[in-house]
Design a protein around this motif. Structure first.
Motif, PDB file in Angstrom:
ATOM      1  N   THR A   1      -7.821  -3.628   1.749  1.00 29.41           N
ATOM      2  CA  THR A   1      -7.993  -2.603   1.585  1.00 29.41           C
ATOM      3  C   THR A   1      -9.624  -1.956   2.736  1.00 29.41           C
ATOM      4  N   MET A   2     -10.757  -2.935   2.704  1.00 25.75           N
ATOM      5  CA  MET A   2     -12.012  -3.429   3.429  1.00 25.75           C
ATOM      6  C   MET A   2     -11.207  -3.555   5.047  1.00 25.75           C
ATOM      7  N   THR A   3      -9.428  -3.274   5.560  1.00 27.99           N
ATOM      8  CA  THR A   3      -9.149  -2.514   6.354  1.00 27.99           C
ATOM      9  C   THR A   3      -9.311  -1.395   6.733  1.00 27.99           C
ATOM     10  N   LEU A   4      -9.526  -0.463   5.864  1.00 28.68           N
ATOM     11  CA  LEU A   4      -8.749   0.674   5.653  1.00 28.68           C
ATOM     12  C   LEU A   4     -10.037   1.289   6.393  1.00 28.68           C
TER      13      LEU A   4
ATOM     14  N   TRP B   1      -2.534 -12.871   8.608  1.00 27.08           N
ATOM     15  CA  TRP B   1      -3.157 -12.054   7.897  1.00 27.08           C
ATOM     16  C   TRP B   1      -3.640 -11.007   9.029  1.00 27.08           C
ATOM     17  N   GLY B   2      -3.873 -11.403  10.539  1.00 26.72           N
ATOM     18  CA  GLY B   2      -4.349 -10.198  11.464  1.00 26.72           C
ATOM     19  C   GLY B   2      -3.318  -9.164  11.617  1.00 26.72           C
ATOM     20  N   ARG B   3      -1.682  -9.863  11.748  1.00 29.68           N
ATOM     21  CA  ARG B   3      -1.383  -8.586  11.585  1.00 29.68           C
ATOM     22  C   ARG B   3      -0.752  -7.568  10.119  1.00 29.68           C
ATOM     23  N   PHE B   4      -0.680  -8.876   9.088  1.00 28.57           N
ATOM     24  CA  PHE B   4      -0.558  -7.787   7.492  1.00 28.57           C
ATOM     25  C   PHE B   4      -1.955  -6.846   7.261  1.00 28.57           C
ATOM     26  N   ALA B   5      -2.893  -7.263   8.170  1.00 31.83           N
ATOM     27  CA  ALA B   5      -4.250  -7.020   7.710  1.00 31.83           C
ATOM     28  C   ALA B   5      -4.368  -5.615   8.927  1.00 31.83           C
ATOM     29  N   HIS B   6      -3.935  -5.487   9.682  1.00 37.83           N
ATOM     30  CA  HIS B   6      -4.459  -4.983  10.937  1.00 37.83           C
ATOM     31  C   HIS B   6      -5.792  -4.753  11.618  1.00 37.83           C
ATOM     32  N   VAL B   7      -6.204  -6.414  11.456  1.00 40.90           N
ATOM     33  CA  VAL B   7      -7.388  -6.871  12.318  1.00 40.90           C
ATOM     34  C   VAL B   7      -7.269  -7.574  13.230  1.00 40.90           C
ATOM     35  N   PRO B   8      -8.271  -8.130  14.474  1.00 37.30           N
ATOM     36  CA  PRO B   8      -8.131  -8.492  15.244  1.00 37.30           C
ATOM     37  C   PRO B   8      -8.387 -10.169  14.962  1.00 37.30           C
TER      38      PRO B   8
ATOM     39  N   ALA C   1     -16.914 -12.563  18.306  1.00 39.92           N
ATOM     40  CA  ALA C   1     -16.132 -11.542  17.003  1.00 39.92           C
ATOM     41  C   ALA C   1     -17.327 -10.158  16.864  1.00 39.92           C
ATOM     42  N   PHE C   2     -18.499 -10.741  16.215  1.00 34.75           N
ATOM     43  CA  PHE C   2     -19.442 -10.094  15.581  1.00 34.75           C
ATOM     44  C   PHE C   2     -19.684  -8.794  17.216  1.00 34.75           C
ATOM     45  N   GLU C   3     -19.334  -8.887  18.363  1.00 42.76           N
ATOM     46  CA  GLU C   3     -19.615  -7.515  18.947  1.00 42.76           C
ATOM     47  C   GLU C   3     -18.516  -6.832  19.138  1.00 42.76           C
ATOM     48  N   LEU C   4     -17.255  -7.425  18.242  1.00 44.55           N
ATOM     49  CA  LEU C   4     -15.809  -7.045  18.508  1.00 44.55           C
ATOM     50  C   LEU C   4     -16.040  -6.166  17.538  1.00 44.55           C
ATOM     51  N   SER C   5     -16.107  -6.209  16.019  1.00 44.09           N
ATOM     52  CA  SER C   5     -16.307  -5.896  14.655  1.00 44.09           C
ATOM     53  C   SER C   5     -17.398  -4.535  14.768  1.00 44.09           C
ATOM     54  N   GLU C   6     -18.350  -4.874  15.926  1.00 40.83           N
ATOM     55  CA  GLU C   6     -19.179  -3.618  15.281  1.00 40.83           C
ATOM     56  C   GLU C   6     -18.808  -2.651  16.167  1.00 40.83           C
ATOM     57  N   ARG C   7     -18.114  -2.742  17.025  1.00 36.90           N
ATOM     58  CA  ARG C   7     -17.865  -1.806  18.307  1.00 36.90           C
ATOM     59  C   ARG C   7     -16.230  -0.865  17.621  1.00 36.90           C
ATOM     60  N   PHE C   8     -15.824  -1.998  16.808  1.00 35.10           N
ATOM     61  CA  PHE C   8     -14.746  -1.310  16.731  1.00 35.10           C
ATOM     62  C   PHE C   8     -14.907  -1.038  14.836  1.00 35.10           C
ATOM     63  N   GLU C   9     -15.367  -1.242  14.284  1.00 35.53           N
ATOM     64  CA  GLU C   9     -16.327  -0.612  12.977  1.00 35.53           C
ATOM     65  C   GLU C   9     -15.374  -2.080  12.366  1.00 35.53           C
TER      66      GLU C   9
ATOM     67  N   MET D   1      -6.648   3.900  11.047  1.00 39.76           N
ATOM     68  CA  MET D   1      -5.908   2.451  10.757  1.00 39.76           C
ATOM     69  C   MET D   1      -5.539   1.840  11.801  1.00 39.76           C
ATOM     70  N   PHE D   2      -4.481   2.965  12.571  1.00 38.87           N
ATOM     71  CA  PHE D   2      -3.463   2.256  13.827  1.00 38.87           C
ATOM     72  C   PHE D   2      -3.573   3.354  14.530  1.00 38.87           C
ATOM     73  N   GLU D   3      -5.066   4.243  14.815  1.00 46.61           N
ATOM     74  CA  GLU D   3      -5.649   4.051  16.288  1.00 46.61           C
ATOM     75  C   GLU D   3      -6.514   3.268  16.530  1.00 46.61           C
ATOM     76  N   ARG D   4      -6.833   2.648  15.538  1.00 44.39           N
ATOM     77  CA  ARG D   4      -8.353   1.324  16.371  1.00 44.39           C
ATOM     78  C   ARG D   4      -6.907   0.332  16.346  1.00 44.39           C
ATOM     79  N   GLU D   5      -5.489   0.296  15.668  1.00 45.37           N
ATOM     80  CA  GLU D   5      -5.184  -1.077  16.400  1.00 45.37           C
ATOM     81  C   GLU D   5      -4.437  -0.377  17.726  1.00 45.37           C
ATOM     82  N   ARG D   6      -4.212   0.950  17.990  1.00 40.14           N
ATOM     83  CA  ARG D   6      -4.299   1.127  19.763  1.00 40.14           C
ATOM     84  C   ARG D   6      -4.836   0.705  20.792  1.00 40.14           C
ATOM     85  N   ARG D   7      -5.991   0.865  20.382  1.00 44.21           N
ATOM     86  CA  ARG D   7      -7.514   0.938  21.094  1.00 44.21           C
ATOM     87  C   ARG D   7      -7.838  -1.318  21.141  1.00 44.21           C
ATOM     88  N   LEU D   8      -7.868  -1.673  19.712  1.00 43.69           N
ATOM     89  CA  LEU D   8      -7.366  -2.450  20.104  1.00 43.69           C
ATOM     90  C   LEU D   8      -6.526  -2.754  21.229  1.00 43.69           C
TER      91      LEU D   8
END
Length: 634
Positions: free
Chosen positions: A102-105, A134-141, A158-166, A218-225
């Motif tokens: 859920t936090m991936t949303l 889990w990366g694939r399942f949750a759509h997270v880098p 990872a922290f930089e990526l996390s904050e840049r893409f929230e 979430m899907f738009e974020r994955e496109r940017r990733l």
């Protein structure tokens, strides 16, 4: 690493390069990144990460009761705008995944990094999972370091990526990364301003309508990733002169590839999800054949094949275990139609078999010795040191699958028994930390559904299997400071077990334990027997005067061996024929008094009373030990 060892403060202002394991390197980077909150539940091979994090200043750290809670604590801090971190082993994400999905949303405000340590090769786990799913399942880098230096650097990235893409970011480690040491260039801590929690019901309250609005984001974020993956310097192409085979790989598998084929071109994935398909296609054009080397599942291989790549992978490589040079070289030689030069083969050194066992004086020894004396009983086990009760000499555990499962399995064994088994007794065995982790709900289910189960709750005041870490049952926090301690007797009463069915027993009092077990297994309702003695490896345990064996009195009955204490050694075995004509095996023993802690477990079954304190003998203990060593057959 023990809890006590981890608490020693690491150098804050340090030399530029330190010798560090991957776990230590991740911990250092967590501190440097300005993290304010870190939480975990111990589990090999990830345990040392939080132990090391806790030794750094300026951060809140905690051992959570389970991995789900640890992730929720870290997520709460990230909602408040703080950088946060949590760590777990691969099976821990099974527990935490409800929160993750859920936090991936919602995404995060402050950076959130989740370290998941996979036990490739099953060094200390009940299964072998691939956390890249889990990366694939949750759509997270998902980032995969290959050594200690990258474990440090990728954590910061990872922290930089996390904050840049929230978005939460997964740092996928393996046992090979966690425990192998290397030189690491380190930095200093950078404090970060905390924005605080911003009320936004549409984002943070995930009812169906809000979640539906977050899905397109979430899907738009994955496109940017995916676009980020194409340009990320975490993904590296290493050209090679031998282009017959090019390799796509990640994590420690990269190290094996590079060692095995130093002249081959390699596409090394550091950001391994999402995959940079365009970059990989350009790389594939430079190679005659493309081989994916990944531990352990064919994730990258499957995704590349779906994109039309002509790749080889698990059709020539194993689906489990590490892909060491001993595995890779013959597989690639076969692919190329080559005959691998026979290497000189040397016979392995003969090693005396050493099956896993419990520690000298472990309070669980008496429990399993007692269980082995029961008949017509099925024993449902759990995850911890006490899982070893399945082996010799006890053979007193019949099932074990996952944390806390002993409760539910026991109830199922009770409700699913056949008519022929209606008199069979059902016992569940669970440790204190495991009970708090996931066992309480199972006991509540047993009570609620009127299960006929006797529960043995083994309270040794530590997470023993992973190094003696503290938990809510130990009375100390992660820093060793005093903390509220759970009263297990009152807790199980609160879960509905009747007061007269709750017993607290000294784990070393075998007659009392056996009597209590026999009585409670006859009662057709839930009961709990709590064995309360500290783990012998923590400071709560106080050793007593050691014991030794009077050789002249030892009859070779071997009863003491059945306790399973490693301090008891067989010096001679004989086979004698009784007057009845029956042959009997005798085992004469000695006690390694330097290891004995005086728990007294071996006294109870000793028929001839041949075991005494060392100072009751006239001769010095060193002479007794020497005599035993010279006994024929020792």
């Amino acid at each position: 690493m023990s809890a006590e060892a981890a608490i020693s403060t690491p150098p804050v202002t340090a030399p530029n390069r330190l010798l560090m394991s991957g776990n230590e390197a991740v911990a250092r980077a967590v501190w440097e990144a300005g993290v304010r909150v870190a939480a975990a539940y111990p589990g090999t091979p990830s345990t040392e990460i939080l132990e090391c994090v806790a030794a750094y200043p300026a951060m809140y750290t905690e051992w959570s009761v389970n991995e789900k809670v640890s992730l929720e604590v870290a997520f709460g801090a990230a909602m408040a705008g703080s950088r946060s971190f949590c760590a777990m082993k691969h099976v821990g994400m099974n527990v935490a995944s409800d929160a993750l999905m859920t936090m991936t949303l919602t995404g995060v405000a402050g950076g959130l990094v989740i370290a998941i340590a996979d036990d490739v090769g099953l060094s200390s786990s009940q299964n072998e999972q691939d956390s890249r799913y889990w990366g694939r399942f949750a759509h997270v880098p998902l980032l995969e370091p290959a050594d200690s230096q990258e474990a440090h650097d990728f954590t910061l990235a990872a922290f930089e990526l996390s904050e840049r893409f929230e978005v939460p970011v997964i740092l996928r480690l393996t046992t090979r990364i966690c425990h192998v040491k290397g030189l690491v260039s380190v930095g200093e801590r950078h404090e970060r301003a905390v924005a605080g929690f911003t009320k936004d019901v549409g984002r943070w309250v995930m009812v169906p309508s809000a979640a539906g609005r977050r899905l397109p984001l979430m899907f738009e974020r994955e496109r940017r990733l995916r676009a980020e993956a194409e340009i990320s310097d975490l993904n590296v192409v290493e050209p090679g002169s031998d282009r017959r085979v090019g390799f796509v790989t990640s994590g420690p598998a990269y190290m094996h590839v590079r060692e095995s084929f130093p002249d081959a071109p390699v596409f090394k994935l550091g950001l391994s999800f999402p995959l940079p398909f365009a970059s990989l296609r350009r790389f594939a054009e430079q190679c005659e054949q493309l081989v994916v080397v990944e531990e352990v599942e064919p994730l990258i291989e499957t995704e590349l094949k779906a994109q039309g790549f002509n790749v080889t992978g698990k059709d020539i490589l194993p689906l489990s275990g590490e892909l060491s040079p001993q595995v890779l070289k013959p597989a690639i030689a076969q692919l190329l139609g080559e005959v691998l030069a026979e290497q000189a083969k040397t016979a392995p050194m003969p090693v005396f078999p050493r099956p896993p066992t419990m520690c000298v004086a472990c309070p669980h020894l008496g429990v399993y010795y007692t269980l082995s004396q029961l008949r017509n009983v099925t024993i449902s086990g759990d995850i911890g040191c006490y899982t070893l009760g399945f082996g010799q000499p006890w053979n007193a555990l019949d099932a074990c699958i996952s944390m806390g499962a002993s409760m539910g399995m026991a109830l199922g064994l009770d409700k699913g028994r056949s008519d022929a088994e209606k008199d069979r007794k059902i016992v569940a065995v669970i440790g204190d930390s495991t009970f708090l982790h996931m066992g309480m709900q199972g006991l509540l289910d047993i009570v609620y559904n009127r299960g006929n189960v006797t529960v043995l709750l083994l309270d040794n005041r530590a997470v023993g299997m992973t190094g003696g870490q503290d938990n809510p049952g130990s009375g100390r926090d992660i820093h060793g400071q005093e903390a509220p301690r759970v009263d297990f007797a009152n807790l199980v009463r609160a879960l509905g077990v009747r007061d007269e069915r709750v017993h607290v027993v000294n784990a070393y009092e075998l007659p009392v334990l056996l009597k209590t077990l026999r009585e409670e297994t006859k009662i057709p309702e839930p009961s709990v027997i709590i064995t309360s003695q500290p783990c012998v490896l923590i400071k709560d345990y106080h050793a007593l005067k050691p014991y030794t064996v009077i050789e002249d009195k030892c009859t070779g009955c071997g009863n003491c061996i059945d306790v399973g204490c490693p301090a008891i050694h067989v010096t001679r075995r004989d086979r004698v024929t009784k007057a009845s004509g029956r042959e009997v095996d005798l085992a004469f023993v000695r006690i390694e008094s330097a290891a004995c802690t005086g728990c007294g477990l071996c006294l109870k079954p000793c028929a001839p009373d041949a075991i005494v304190h060392v100072d009751t003998l006239a001769m010095p203990i060193r002479v007794v030990r020497k005599t035993a060593e010279l006994t024929p057959g020792a």
